[in-house]
Design an enzyme around this catalytic site. Structure first.
Site, PDB file in Angstrom:
ATOM      1  N   ARG A   1     -48.211  99.145 -22.257  1.00  0.00           N
ATOM      2  CA  ARG A   1     -47.757  98.189 -23.085  1.00  0.00           C
ATOM      3  C   ARG A   1     -46.188  98.253 -22.984  1.00  0.00           C
ATOM      4  O   ARG A   1     -45.454  97.123 -22.580  1.00  0.00           O
ATOM      5  CB  ARG A   1     -48.167  98.325 -24.711  1.00  0.00           C
ATOM      6  CG  ARG A   1     -47.470  97.108 -25.503  1.00  0.00           C
ATOM      7  CD  ARG A   1     -47.589  95.661 -25.137  1.00  0.00           C
ATOM      8  NE  ARG A   1     -46.455  94.965 -25.974  1.00  0.00           N
ATOM      9  CZ  ARG A   1     -45.330  94.712 -25.642  1.00  0.00           C
ATOM     10  NH1 ARG A   1     -44.833  95.286 -24.558  1.00  0.00           N
ATOM     11  NH2 ARG A   1     -44.549  93.806 -26.236  1.00  0.00           N
TER      12      ARG A   1
ATOM     13  N   ILE B   1     -41.406  98.868 -32.516  1.00  0.00           N
ATOM     14  CA  ILE B   1     -42.918  98.639 -32.885  1.00  0.00           C
ATOM     15  C   ILE B   1     -43.538  98.717 -31.640  1.00  0.00           C
ATOM     16  O   ILE B   1     -44.167  97.765 -31.368  1.00  0.00           O
ATOM     17  CB  ILE B   1     -42.590  97.152 -33.540  1.00  0.00           C
ATOM     18  CG1 ILE B   1     -41.630  96.916 -34.609  1.00  0.00           C
ATOM     19  CG2 ILE B   1     -44.001  97.188 -34.190  1.00  0.00           C
ATOM     20  CD1 ILE B   1     -41.588  95.779 -35.159  1.00  0.00           C
ATOM     21  N   PRO B   2     -44.029 100.175 -31.429  1.00  0.00           N
ATOM     22  CA  PRO B   2     -44.989 100.290 -30.415  1.00  0.00           C
ATOM     23  C   PRO B   2     -46.382  99.638 -30.726  1.00  0.00           C
ATOM     24  O   PRO B   2     -46.749 100.235 -31.770  1.00  0.00           O
ATOM     25  CB  PRO B   2     -44.913 101.869 -30.081  1.00  0.00           C
ATOM     26  CG  PRO B   2     -43.814 102.250 -30.878  1.00  0.00           C
ATOM     27  CD  PRO B   2     -43.338 101.203 -31.851  1.00  0.00           C
ATOM     28  N   HIS B   3     -47.071  98.938 -29.893  1.00  0.00           N
ATOM     29  CA  HIS B   3     -48.332  98.411 -30.280  1.00  0.00           C
ATOM     30  C   HIS B   3     -49.163  98.144 -29.202  1.00  0.00           C
ATOM     31  O   HIS B   3     -48.554  97.974 -28.082  1.00  0.00           O
ATOM     32  CB  HIS B   3     -48.161  97.163 -31.281  1.00  0.00           C
ATOM     33  CG  HIS B   3     -47.508  96.039 -30.413  1.00  0.00           C
ATOM     34  ND1 HIS B   3     -45.947  96.036 -30.158  1.00  0.00           N
ATOM     35  CD2 HIS B   3     -47.840  95.013 -29.546  1.00  0.00           C
ATOM     36  CE1 HIS B   3     -45.573  94.838 -29.748  1.00  0.00           C
ATOM     37  NE2 HIS B   3     -46.808  94.183 -29.248  1.00  0.00           N
ATOM     38  N   CYS B   4     -50.406  98.260 -29.473  1.00  0.00           N
ATOM     39  CA  CYS B   4     -51.321  97.924 -28.006  1.00  0.00           C
ATOM     40  C   CYS B   4     -52.658  97.581 -28.567  1.00  0.00           C
ATOM     41  O   CYS B   4     -53.083  97.912 -29.971  1.00  0.00           O
ATOM     42  CB  CYS B   4     -51.411  98.908 -27.322  1.00  0.00           C
ATOM     43  SG  CYS B   4     -52.013 100.656 -27.984  1.00  0.00           S
TER      44      CYS B   4
END
Length: 154
Positions: free
Chosen positions: A52, A66-69
């Site tokens: 991501r 805001i690391p997101h996946c």
């Protein structure tokens, strides 16, 4: 509507996490979540977060990422919040190093829910007073409590 505090726990709210590099921070996040969610494997979480980030940094500005996946095997959204012991370069849009990370993992199919949670996180972190409270939290419990308080309007 799903609320942030329902997918975050004090056990996934960590203060003074050793940073070092963006990669190390993502590894730490993967380990924290995998310890708590037995169905998810830390290596898979790490690889999904890295993939991501390759699409574009989740560094949001003001020292926040805001690391997101989306995750195969993830049955409901999972969040974690980390405050690092020292800021790390995260390729953020404003070029500032990051010391606060809000993590969001969602099931592969969760589009509207995913976007709503990201919106909640972003609007919360947009407030300078909230960022200050998160940075002042000394324990996992107090870090978690800031999120709960902000969500309930306190």
């Amino acid at each position: 509507m799903i609320r942030l505090e329902s997918i975050l726990t004090p056990g996934r709210s960590l203060v003074n996490v050793p940073g070092g590099s963006k990669k190390r921070v993502l590894e730490q996040i993967a380990k924290v979540v995998a310890q708590d969610i037995p169905d998810l494997d830390s290596q898979t979480i790490f690889e999904s977060l890295v993939a991501r980030e390759k699409l574009g940094s989740t560094g949001f500005g003001n020292g926040i990422a805001i690391p997101h996946c989306r995750m195969a095997g993830c049955t409901s959204p999972v969040s974690a919040v980390l405050r690092l012991d020292a800021p790390v370069d995260f390729d953020a849009i404003d070029g500032e190093p990051v010391d606060l990370l809000f993590v969001l993992l969602v099931p592969e199919a969760a589009t509207d829910e995913h976007l709503e949670l990201l919106r909640q996180i972003a609007s919360m972190l947009d407030r300078e007073d909230v960022r200050a409270r998160l940075r002042q939290a000394q324990t996992s419990e107090s870090l978690y409590q800031v999120v709960v308080d902000v969500q309930s309007g306190a």
